[in-house]
Design a protein around this motif. Structure first.
Motif, PDB file in Angstrom:
ATOM      1  N   HIS A   1      35.524  34.767  33.103  1.00  0.00           N
ATOM      2  CA  HIS A   1      36.920  34.500  33.448  1.00  0.00           C
ATOM      3  C   HIS A   1      37.183  34.787  34.920  1.00  0.00           C
ATOM      4  O   HIS A   1      36.756  35.807  35.467  1.00  0.00           O
ATOM      5  N   HIS A   2      37.928  33.867  35.565  1.00  0.00           N
ATOM      6  CA  HIS A   2      38.426  34.027  36.937  1.00  0.00           C
ATOM      7  C   HIS A   2      39.931  33.796  36.891  1.00  0.00           C
ATOM      8  O   HIS A   2      40.397  32.681  37.106  1.00  0.00           O
ATOM      9  N   GLY A   3      40.696  34.832  36.559  1.00  0.00           N
ATOM     10  CA  GLY A   3      42.136  34.641  36.423  1.00  0.00           C
ATOM     11  C   GLY A   3      42.427  33.732  35.246  1.00  0.00           C
ATOM     12  O   GLY A   3      42.051  34.010  34.110  1.00  0.00           O
TER      13      GLY A   3
ATOM     14  N   GLU B   1      41.266  30.671  35.077  1.00  0.00           N
ATOM     15  CA  GLU B   1      40.153  29.739  34.972  1.00  0.00           C
ATOM     16  C   GLU B   1      38.920  30.463  34.432  1.00  0.00           C
ATOM     17  O   GLU B   1      38.939  31.678  34.213  1.00  0.00           O
ATOM     18  N   GLY B   2      37.859  29.691  34.223  1.00  0.00           N
ATOM     19  CA  GLY B   2      36.632  30.279  33.719  1.00  0.00           C
ATOM     20  C   GLY B   2      35.428  29.431  34.048  1.00  0.00           C
ATOM     21  O   GLY B   2      35.549  28.225  34.340  1.00  0.00           O
ATOM     22  N   SER B   3      34.248  30.066  34.020  1.00  0.00           N
ATOM     23  CA  SER B   3      32.995  29.367  34.301  1.00  0.00           C
ATOM     24  C   SER B   3      32.078  29.502  33.093  1.00  0.00           C
ATOM     25  O   SER B   3      31.693  30.624  32.735  1.00  0.00           O
TER      26      SER B   3
ATOM     27  N   ARG C   1      36.652  45.271  44.908  1.00  0.00           N
ATOM     28  CA  ARG C   1      37.497  44.109  44.709  1.00  0.00           C
ATOM     29  C   ARG C   1      37.853  43.497  46.063  1.00  0.00           C
ATOM     30  O   ARG C   1      37.488  44.023  47.121  1.00  0.00           O
ATOM     31  N   SER C   2      38.587  42.404  46.013  1.00  0.00           N
ATOM     32  CA  SER C   2      39.018  41.777  47.263  1.00  0.00           C
ATOM     33  C   SER C   2      39.940  42.726  48.028  1.00  0.00           C
ATOM     34  O   SER C   2      40.397  43.736  47.503  1.00  0.00           O
TER      35      SER C   2
ATOM     36  N   ARG D   1      35.166  45.750  41.111  1.00  0.00           N
ATOM     37  CA  ARG D   1      35.385  44.447  40.490  1.00  0.00           C
ATOM     38  C   ARG D   1      34.874  44.448  39.054  1.00  0.00           C
ATOM     39  O   ARG D   1      33.816  45.009  38.751  1.00  0.00           O
TER      40      ARG D   1
ATOM     41  N   TYR E   1      33.978  42.043  35.547  1.00  0.00           N
ATOM     42  CA  TYR E   1      33.565  40.715  35.116  1.00  0.00           C
ATOM     43  C   TYR E   1      33.730  40.629  33.603  1.00  0.00           C
ATOM     44  O   TYR E   1      33.049  41.348  32.855  1.00  0.00           O
TER      45      TYR E   1
END
Length: 275
Positions: free
Chosen positions: A76-78, A80-82, A129-130, A137, A139
């Motif tokens: 998961h990226h916020g 969205e996802g891969s 993290r950013s 971070r 995952y």
């Protein structure tokens, strides 16, 4: 001048017997003496052999369980996802996305993980993290295949740091069990506490809200009364209502296990908690 003749003295039987006895004593004394002087050498050699055996380096036992498991997963990226494939092996954890760069962690580089559902794994490493975030971070992977309890236990063992594992193994060995209830804001769960050589497992009747703590995950235990047990791990705290009383002998054994598996390799300072 004629030589002087000295008449030979006749040896009687008594003197002959004395000569024979004296000779036997001399021979026996010589044999005993040689054995006495040889004894210290034999003892020293034996001591040296035992000392050499004691100095031999212990051979490390092979790992009892191998780690070879994979599942299709979604990172998961916020919002969205891969999609990709998540693989666990003796070398660590690797995620191969269908698009983009591969992510991989050795067990040393995994700070902790959360497996609060058999289909959701959250890995926390040591990467910042950013710039607008705080902490390390995380995952999050949603798994298409349920992670088996023995795989989750082996992953926790290899990470060797405090984790949150809600996938206890019902087949794990235990030396004592107590039926219990864990109250939560949403109501709570009923199940059984299993105390074993590797740690404490809480197996619930509805397969939700369970826990598996290694002994080194647990910081302290408290028993306010025979019908309550509080488990303070390094990541969370659970308070159980026991449906059967816990004996003092069992509580002491649990503390002995914690001392023996202390994360820092030394016993905690302080006495066993009962308040």
């Amino acid at each position: 001048m004629e030589g002087i003749c000295v008449p030979a003295r006749k040896v009687d039987g008594r003197e002959r017997l004395q000569f024979i006895v004296l000779g036997l004593i001399t021979v026996l004394a010589g044999g005993v003496s040689s054995k006495l002087f040889a004894a210290p050498r034999g003892i020293n050699e034996q001591g040296q052999e035992q000392s050499a055996q004691g100095r031999e380096a212990p051979v490390a036992a092979p790992l009892a369980t191998t780690l070879n498991w994979q599942s299709q997963a979604r990172l998961h990226h916020g919002l969205e996802g891969s999609p990709g494939t998540l693989t666990l092996s003796p070398d660590g954890l690797v995620f191969h996305p269908t698009k983009g760069s591969t992510l991989q962690w050795s067990f040393l580089e995994i700070q902790t993980f959360d497996l609060l559902s058999p289909r959701r794994l959250v890995i926390t490493g040591y990467e910042n993290r950013s710039w607008h975030g705080h902490g390390e971070r995380k995952y999050r992977f949603d798994l298409s295949v349920v992670m088996p309890p023995d795989v989750a236990a082996e992953l926790a063992r290899r990470v060797a740091k405090p984790v949150r594992n809600a996938d206890p193994d019902p087949t794990a060995t235990s030396f004592a069990t107590i039926p219990a209830r864990h109250r939560t804001l949403a109501g709570g769960t009923n199940g059984t506490l299993h105390f074993g050589p590797d740690g404490i497992d809480y197996l619930t009747t509805n397969k939700q809200g369970g826990r598996s703590w290694r002994w080194s995950d647990i910081q302290t235990l408290a028993k306010p009364d025979p019908f309550q047990l509080r488990v303070n791990s390094y990541r969370e705290t659970f308070t159980f209502e026991l449906k059967q009383p816990m004996s003092r002998e069992l509580f002491d054994r649990l503390w002995d296990e914690i001392y023996a598996h202390d994360l820092n390799g030394s016993a905690f300072s302080g006495s066993k908690k009962s308040p």
